[in-house]
Design a protein around this motif. Structure first.
Motif, mmCIF file in Angstrom:
data_model
loop_
_atom_site.group_PDB
_atom_site.id
_atom_site.type_symbol
_atom_site.label_atom_id
_atom_site.label_comp_id
_atom_site.label_asym_id
_atom_site.label_seq_id
_atom_site.Cartn_x
_atom_site.Cartn_y
_atom_site.Cartn_z
ATOM 1 N N UNK A 161 0.812 -1.218 0.000
ATOM 2 C CA UNK A 161 0.000 0.000 0.000
ATOM 3 C C UNK A 161 0.848 1.272 0.000
ATOM 4 N N UNK A 162 2.175 1.124 -0.088
ATOM 5 C CA UNK A 162 3.037 2.311 -0.011
ATOM 6 C C UNK A 162 2.780 3.262 -1.180
ATOM 7 N N UNK A 163 2.521 2.701 -2.377
ATOM 8 C CA UNK A 163 2.238 3.548 -3.537
ATOM 9 C C UNK A 163 0.936 4.319 -3.332
ATOM 10 N N UNK A 164 -0.044 3.668 -2.725
ATOM 11 C CA UNK A 164 -1.338 4.305 -2.484
ATOM 12 C C UNK A 164 -1.194 5.437 -1.465
ATOM 13 N N UNK A 165 -0.393 5.201 -0.436
ATOM 14 C CA UNK A 165 -0.176 6.240 0.574
ATOM 15 C C UNK A 165 0.415 7.492 -0.055
#
Length: 421
Positions: free
Chosen positions: A78-82
């Protein structure tokens, strides 16, 4: 001059009359300008099917354009989404696993409490995504996690009964090995299987998982002294002893390929692999049974809602309106319901939808419906905790630490991250 005024008045009158006779749907279509939505789909197994469903929706809703971004499997992160959300460029619809993740992401989640599908959700399925009495997500489906097996290979090895204890599972693995079949196709490259699903199984085995978590936080309990977590590592040992080599570097797709080709008899997975099997190995007759961690003879499937569709609170008013309409269509329309059941092979979290009768999803539903199950717990503890668990168990699989060290490191990870629990 009078003639011109008369004809001008007549033209305006005709326009008004034609507008008043316009069908309501045409009137609405004219009023609604094209809206573009982005959906972040975490299900790699149904990437093309999901896009087909979206295309079907667009045909009946011509003013909506939907772009699907599928992220999952190897890149389940989820790092890209954050990053996208931080700069206000996140997707209009994405997913959230609930519980602590609801709290963590709540500033980005639109309140969906007034949506009609809320009242059709099965008991308990909305609890993880409810905060302060408000519902912030729509359950994607219900899934079960266990051991998926090749029925033909089991028969070939003379296995007539499914194992219900650890000792029986060990015997099954031995029988398969004797006929030259690899018992387990091990894919432990992705840490979500280790850090999320396997640890959830060990938590689910506790008499009171939430009380056990509280005791861990207060230092009254420890993974090192816990039978279920010790048994979880013993089960991992069994899959490694009777499994494909290079488990830590074998990813989801490679594991599936070995299983689909009939080179291995079992995979540690869930009913979410069914669409992949239907597409890539339609003749393979697969079933699923619970993972027996001990010899108690009461092994049960771990089930629950894996994630929730949520609407981005930062999106524009038109985008939020259309995002809610799309979710409503998936949950309530005849086409949306049928597509999810027949093509995505989803076990619906809604009462009004008939569950699929296929082998893996059908078995998941039967166990879920008859209460022969334990509940997913991995959404109850924080994402950093799950990630830490995954890293530790991956090191264990790599033989970089002993059983005792692994359990102590799990303790340390819990203590470090328990403030976010």
């Amino acid at each position: 001059m009078r003639k011109k005024l008369f004809y001008g008045f007549l033209a305006v009158l005709l326009l008004l009359l034609s507008a008043s006779n316009m069908p309501p749907e045409k009137e609405e279509e004219q009023a609604e300008q094209t809206v573009s939505l982005t959906i972040r789909n975490p299900k790699v197994e149904v990437a093309s099917e999901f896009e087909d469903m979206v295309s079907m929706y667009e045909k009946t809703h011509p003013h909506v354009r939907i772009q699907v971004e599928t992220v999952g499997g190897i890149s389940d992160d989820f790092s890209d989404l954050k990053t996208q959300m931080a700069i206000g460029e996140g997707p209009d619809i994405f997913t959230n696993v609930g519980y602590s993740a609801t709290e963590e992401w709540i500033r980005y989640l639109e309140d969906l409490s007034e949506e009609s599908w809320v009242f059709d959700a099965r008991d308990g399925t909305l609890d993880p995504i409810t905060e302060g009495g408000k519902v912030y997500g729509m359950p994607m489906n219900i899934e079960g996690f266990g051991i998926v097996y090749n029925k033909a290979l089991f028969r070939k090895a003379g296995i007539n009964e499914l194992p219900d204890t650890y000792t029986e599972l060990e015997k099954v693995a031995s029988q398969l090995k004797k006929i030259g079949v690899t018992p387990f196709a091990n894919g432990y490259y992705e840490e979500w299987k280790l850090g999320h699903h396997l640890t959830s199984l060990a938590f689910a085995e506790q008499s009171d998982p939430e009380a056990f978590m509280s005791d861990l936080t207060e230092g009254k309990a420890s993974f090192a002294d816990n039978n279920s977590f010790q048994n979880m590592l013993r089960f991992l040992d069994l899959t490694l002893a009777y499994g494909s080599p290079h488990a830590a570097t074998t990813d989801y797709y490679a594991e599936m390929e070995v299983f689909q080709q009939g080179e291995a008899a079992m995979i540690v997975q869930g009913n979410w692999v069914e669409p992949l099997l239907a597409k890539q190995a339609p003749d393979l007759d697969a079933g699923m049974f619970p993972i027996p961690l001990d010899d108690g003879g009461n092994a049960q499937l771990v089930t629950g809602v894996p994630s929730y569709w949520v609407v981005n609170k930062q999106s524009g008013a038109a985008e939020k309106r259309e995002a809610k309409r799309f979710l409503k269509w998936m949950a309530e329309s005849e086409e949306g319901q049928a597509y999810q059941t027949e093509h995505l092979r989803f076990v619906s979290a809604f009462r009004s939808v008939q569950p699929p009768e296929t082998s893996l999803s059908g078995d998941t539903w039967r166990r879920y419906d008859q209460q022969e199950r334990r509940n997913f717990n991995w959404s109850s503890y924080s994402p950093p905790m799950k990630d830490a668990f995954g890293r530790i168990l991956k090191q264990y699989v790599n033989e970089e630490m002993s059983k005792q060290d692994a359990l102590q490191d799990l303790n340390h990870a819990w203590q470090q991250n328990s403030s976010s629990h």
